[in-house]
Design a protein around this motif. Structure first.
Motif, PDB file in Angstrom:
ATOM      1  N   GLU A   3       1.283  -1.431   0.003  1.00 38.74           N
ATOM      2  CA  GLU A   3       0.163  -0.424  -0.166  1.00 38.74           C
ATOM      3  C   GLU A   3       1.057   1.156  -0.219  1.00 38.74           C
ATOM      4  O   GLU A   3       2.230   1.282   0.839  1.00 38.74           O
ATOM      5  CB  GLU A   3      -0.670   0.051   1.353  1.00 38.74           C
ATOM      6  N   PHE A   4       0.712   2.100  -1.405  1.00 40.34           N
ATOM      7  CA  PHE A   4       1.159   3.403  -0.465  1.00 40.34           C
ATOM      8  C   PHE A   4       0.004   4.430   0.023  1.00 40.34           C
ATOM      9  O   PHE A   4      -0.755   4.226  -0.445  1.00 40.34           O
ATOM     10  CB  PHE A   4       1.410   4.277  -2.055  1.00 40.34           C
ATOM     11  N   SER A   5       0.787   5.423   0.766  1.00 39.40           N
ATOM     12  CA  SER A   5       0.329   6.380   1.312  1.00 39.40           C
ATOM     13  C   SER A   5      -0.765   6.927   0.389  1.00 39.40           C
ATOM     14  O   SER A   5      -0.131   6.962  -0.855  1.00 39.40           O
ATOM     15  CB  SER A   5       0.700   7.055   2.123  1.00 39.40           C
ATOM     16  N   ASN A   6      -2.174   7.415   1.088  1.00 36.63           N
ATOM     17  CA  ASN A   6      -2.769   8.536  -0.333  1.00 36.63           C
ATOM     18  C   ASN A   6      -3.175   9.379   0.499  1.00 36.63           C
ATOM     19  O   ASN A   6      -3.805   9.593   1.407  1.00 36.63           O
ATOM     20  CB  ASN A   6      -3.898   6.920  -0.480  1.00 36.63           C
ATOM     21  N   SER A   7      -2.549  10.969   0.783  1.00 40.99           N
ATOM     22  CA  SER A   7      -2.814  11.911   1.238  1.00 40.99           C
ATOM     23  C   SER A   7      -4.430  12.323   0.628  1.00 40.99           C
ATOM     24  O   SER A   7      -5.043  13.083   1.431  1.00 40.99           O
ATOM     25  CB  SER A   7      -1.959  13.182   1.085  1.00 40.99           C
ATOM     26  N   PHE A   8      -4.971  11.573  -0.231  1.00 37.90           N
ATOM     27  CA  PHE A   8      -6.511  11.967  -0.665  1.00 37.90           C
ATOM     28  C   PHE A   8      -7.769  10.934  -0.090  1.00 37.90           C
ATOM     29  O   PHE A   8      -8.685  12.224   0.482  1.00 37.90           O
ATOM     30  CB  PHE A   8      -6.887  12.027  -2.165  1.00 37.90           C
ATOM     31  N   SER A   9      -7.424  10.354   0.301  1.00 36.68           N
ATOM     32  CA  SER A   9      -8.523   9.364   0.728  1.00 36.68           C
ATOM     33  C   SER A   9      -9.553   9.850  -0.181  1.00 36.68           C
ATOM     34  O   SER A   9     -10.704   9.465   0.794  1.00 36.68           O
ATOM     35  CB  SER A   9      -8.148   9.923   2.247  1.00 36.68           C
ATOM     36  N   GLY A  10      -9.374   9.768  -1.028  1.00 38.53           N
ATOM     37  CA  GLY A  10     -11.265   9.889  -1.500  1.00 38.53           C
ATOM     38  C   GLY A  10     -11.687  10.782  -1.344  1.00 38.53           C
ATOM     39  O   GLY A  10     -13.154  11.238  -2.122  1.00 38.53           O
ATOM     40  N   ASN A  11     -11.248  12.183  -0.708  1.00 32.57           N
ATOM     41  CA  ASN A  11     -11.475  13.583  -0.924  1.00 32.57           C
ATOM     42  C   ASN A  11     -10.402  14.562  -1.305  1.00 32.57           C
ATOM     43  O   ASN A  11     -10.046  14.435  -1.162  1.00 32.57           O
ATOM     44  CB  ASN A  11     -12.266  14.255   0.859  1.00 32.57           C
ATOM     45  N   LYS A  12     -11.104  15.278  -1.812  1.00 29.06           N
ATOM     46  CA  LYS A  12     -10.314  16.479  -2.776  1.00 29.06           C
ATOM     47  C   LYS A  12      -9.708  17.096  -1.058  1.00 29.06           C
ATOM     48  O   LYS A  12     -10.581  17.301  -0.254  1.00 29.06           O
ATOM     49  CB  LYS A  12     -11.213  17.491  -3.491  1.00 29.06           C
ATOM     50  N   GLU A  21       3.502  19.426  -5.239  1.00 26.92           N
ATOM     51  CA  GLU A  21       3.427  18.605  -4.639  1.00 26.92           C
ATOM     52  C   GLU A  21       2.476  17.862  -5.880  1.00 26.92           C
ATOM     53  O   GLU A  21       2.192  16.827  -5.783  1.00 26.92           O
ATOM     54  CB  GLU A  21       2.499  18.868  -3.544  1.00 26.92           C
ATOM     55  N   LEU A  22       1.900  18.473  -7.019  1.00 22.13           N
ATOM     56  CA  LEU A  22       1.509  18.008  -7.892  1.00 22.13           C
ATOM     57  C   LEU A  22       2.505  16.847  -9.075  1.00 22.13           C
ATOM     58  O   LEU A  22       2.138  16.045  -9.528  1.00 22.13           O
ATOM     59  CB  LEU A  22       1.090  19.064  -8.738  1.00 22.13           C
ATOM     60  N   ILE A  23       3.355  17.460  -8.493  1.00 21.84           N
ATOM     61  CA  ILE A  23       4.809  16.825  -8.755  1.00 21.84           C
ATOM     62  C   ILE A  23       4.776  15.176  -8.980  1.00 21.84           C
ATOM     63  O   ILE A  23       4.743  13.676  -9.254  1.00 21.84           O
ATOM     64  CB  ILE A  23       6.116  17.709  -9.257  1.00 21.84           C
ATOM     65  N   ARG A  24       4.856  15.651  -7.143  1.00 24.47           N
ATOM     66  CA  ARG A  24       4.960  14.109  -6.254  1.00 24.47           C
ATOM     67  C   ARG A  24       3.875  13.371  -6.812  1.00 24.47           C
ATOM     68  O   ARG A  24       3.651  12.286  -6.344  1.00 24.47           O
ATOM     69  CB  ARG A  24       5.286  14.795  -4.990  1.00 24.47           C
ATOM     70  N   THR A  25       2.535  13.846  -6.800  1.00 26.29           N
ATOM     71  CA  THR A  25       1.084  13.392  -7.314  1.00 26.29           C
ATOM     72  C   THR A  25       1.036  12.445  -8.299  1.00 26.29           C
ATOM     73  O   THR A  25       0.991  11.144  -8.258  1.00 26.29           O
ATOM     74  CB  THR A  25       0.108  13.559  -7.009  1.00 26.29           C
ATOM     75  N   ILE A  26       2.145  13.205  -9.601  1.00 28.20           N
ATOM     76  CA  ILE A  26       2.273  12.573 -10.570  1.00 28.20           C
ATOM     77  C   ILE A  26       3.451  11.202 -10.312  1.00 28.20           C
ATOM     78  O   ILE A  26       2.921   9.630 -10.975  1.00 28.20           O
ATOM     79  CB  ILE A  26       2.633  12.890 -11.558  1.00 28.20           C
ATOM     80  N   ARG A  27       4.363  11.487  -9.630  1.00 31.90           N
ATOM     81  CA  ARG A  27       5.127  10.480  -9.322  1.00 31.90           C
ATOM     82  C   ARG A  27       4.207   9.290  -9.143  1.00 31.90           C
ATOM     83  O   ARG A  27       4.460   7.818  -8.965  1.00 31.90           O
ATOM     84  CB  ARG A  27       6.666  10.760  -9.144  1.00 31.90           C
ATOM     85  N   PHE A  28       3.502   9.789  -8.298  1.00 32.72           N
ATOM     86  CA  PHE A  28       2.767   8.436  -7.086  1.00 32.72           C
ATOM     87  C   PHE A  28       1.619   7.975  -8.306  1.00 32.72           C
ATOM     88  O   PHE A  28       1.924   6.710  -8.461  1.00 32.72           O
ATOM     89  CB  PHE A  28       2.123   8.875  -6.694  1.00 32.72           C
ATOM     90  N   SER A  29       1.564   8.333  -9.077  1.00 31.80           N
ATOM     91  CA  SER A  29       0.447   8.232  -9.912  1.00 31.80           C
ATOM     92  C   SER A  29       0.862   7.220 -10.815  1.00 31.80           C
ATOM     93  O   SER A  29       0.558   5.703 -11.184  1.00 31.80           O
ATOM     94  CB  SER A  29      -0.451   9.120 -10.222  1.00 31.80           C
ATOM     95  N   ILE A  30       2.261   7.109 -11.801  1.00 34.75           N
ATOM     96  CA  ILE A  30       2.836   6.634 -12.136  1.00 34.75           C
ATOM     97  C   ILE A  30       3.613   5.250 -11.811  1.00 34.75           C
ATOM     98  O   ILE A  30       3.305   3.921 -11.835  1.00 34.75           O
ATOM     99  CB  ILE A  30       3.930   7.609 -12.525  1.00 34.75           C
ATOM    100  N   ALA A  31       3.634   5.309 -10.559  1.00 34.24           N
ATOM    101  CA  ALA A  31       3.848   3.946  -9.457  1.00 34.24           C
ATOM    102  C   ALA A  31       2.298   3.199  -9.166  1.00 34.24           C
ATOM    103  O   ALA A  31       2.793   1.814  -9.891  1.00 34.24           O
ATOM    104  CB  ALA A  31       4.615   4.217  -8.183  1.00 34.24           C
TER     105      ALA A  31
END
Length: 99
Positions: A3-12, A21-31
């Protein structure tokens, strides 16, 4: 499955993401896309059901396209990442093709 941590947890988020932060989120999305590919390929290899295998093949191909989508966006948002990817490609080419 890891499991990767998810800062969104289903909520905006109440605040908008910074560029970093967006760059890190895109990297997370690739993973996450690669993790999904791995899972779907394992499921496919673990069944004899031809219909399930056919659908899983299609889903895997979709996930690979998503990787490309996110990589394109990452290259736009982070030219430094793009530079490092290109350096890695050149280095790998040289290593593999040296005589």
């Amino acid at each position: 499955m890891p499991e990767f941590s998810n800062s969104f947890s289903g909520n905006k988020c109440e605040k908008k993401l910074t560029k970093e932060e967006l760059i890190r989120t895109i990297r997370f999305s690739i993973a996450a896309e690669y993790e999904a590919i791995q899972l779907y390929e394992q499921i496919k290899e673990s069944t004899d059901d031809t219909k399930a295998k056919k659908l899983l093949d299609e889903v895997v191909e979709d996930e690979k396209i998503h990787v490309g989508n996110f990589m394109y966006l990452l290259n736009i948002l982070s030219p430094d990442d793009k530079k490092h990817f290109e350096e890695g490609l050149d280095e790998a080419f040289e290593i593999i093709n040296e005589e």
